[in-house]
Design a protein around this motif. Structure first.
Motif, PDB file in Angstrom:
ATOM      1  N   MET A   1      84.755 -24.759  57.145  1.00 34.01           N
ATOM      2  CA  MET A   1      86.630 -23.566  56.537  1.00 34.01           C
ATOM      3  C   MET A   1      86.139 -23.313  54.833  1.00 34.01           C
ATOM      4  O   MET A   1      86.866 -22.513  54.367  1.00 34.01           O
ATOM      5  CB  MET A   1      87.209 -24.006  57.090  1.00 34.01           C
TER       6      MET A   1
ATOM      7  N   ARG B   1      84.638 -19.966  53.702  1.00 31.35           N
ATOM      8  CA  ARG B   1      84.753 -19.387  54.317  1.00 31.35           C
ATOM      9  C   ARG B   1      86.291 -18.857  53.835  1.00 31.35           C
ATOM     10  O   ARG B   1      86.703 -17.699  53.651  1.00 31.35           O
ATOM     11  CB  ARG B   1      85.519 -19.561  56.135  1.00 31.35           C
ATOM     12  N   LYS B   2      86.538 -19.979  53.224  1.00 33.11           N
ATOM     13  CA  LYS B   2      88.196 -19.669  52.551  1.00 33.11           C
ATOM     14  C   LYS B   2      88.046 -18.913  51.328  1.00 33.11           C
ATOM     15  O   LYS B   2      87.936 -18.113  50.633  1.00 33.11           O
ATOM     16  CB  LYS B   2      88.540 -20.327  52.153  1.00 33.11           C
TER      17      LYS B   2
ATOM     18  N   GLN C   1      87.876 -16.087  56.310  1.00 33.41           N
ATOM     19  CA  GLN C   1      88.544 -17.331  57.567  1.00 33.41           C
ATOM     20  C   GLN C   1      89.277 -16.533  58.333  1.00 33.41           C
ATOM     21  O   GLN C   1      90.286 -17.631  59.713  1.00 33.41           O
ATOM     22  CB  GLN C   1      89.648 -18.278  57.065  1.00 33.41           C
TER      23      GLN C   1
ATOM     24  N   ASP D   1      93.457 -17.146  51.774  1.00 34.05           N
ATOM     25  CA  ASP D   1      92.057 -16.889  50.976  1.00 34.05           C
ATOM     26  C   ASP D   1      92.000 -18.304  49.684  1.00 34.05           C
ATOM     27  O   ASP D   1      93.288 -18.266  49.322  1.00 34.05           O
ATOM     28  CB  ASP D   1      91.443 -15.531  50.408  1.00 34.05           C
TER      29      ASP D   1
END
Length: 133
Positions: free
Chosen positions: A90, A93-94, A99, A105
């Motif tokens: 994560m 991904r963020k 995500q 974001d």
């Protein structure tokens, strides 16, 4: 019809002018790689919300970045950092805004960080030894 096509092609080639190009401010670009580079990025991009004094989402990245993220299940019931696997982490991904509907974001409203910065995080996560299966 032809004018519309020409305009569409011109706009497609200039999407950074329409949507904004992500530019890395040299002052916020990590000067190192590996964990040190990630810590530098966290210092400039994350500690405003995820510090010892203000740990939003119960995430303190200031005290011990590795202990707070690696093999830790976050608020979306997913690993914050999964060793060897950035795409399923994560944290990565963020900051890349991938995500998939799980929160916003990071930093909020940024659309994700520039590739020069996220590459450092990607490489760090890949370098972490995945647990034996």
């Amino acid at each position: 019809m032809r004018a519309s096509f020409v305009i569409l092609v011109a706009l497609a080639g200039c999407d950074d002018h329409i949507f904004g190009e992500q530019v890395v401010d040299p002052a916020t670009m990590p000067q190192a790689t590996g964990l040190e580079g990630v810590e530098q990025m966290v210092q400039t991009q994350c500690l405003g919300c995820h510090s010892k004094g203000q740990a939003l989402g119960d995430l303190n990245l200031e005290t011990d970045l590795v202990a707070a993220t690696v093999d830790v299940i976050g608020s979306y019931n997913l690993p914050i950092v999964l060793p060897g696997d950035p795409e399923n982490s994560m944290f990565y991904r963020k900051i890349t805004n991938t995500q998939d509907g799980q929160g916003s974001d990071m930093p909020p409203g940024s659309g994700g960080l520039a590739a020069g910065v996220t590459d450092i995080v990607y490489d760090w996560i890949v370098s972490l030894e995945a647990p034996p299966e």
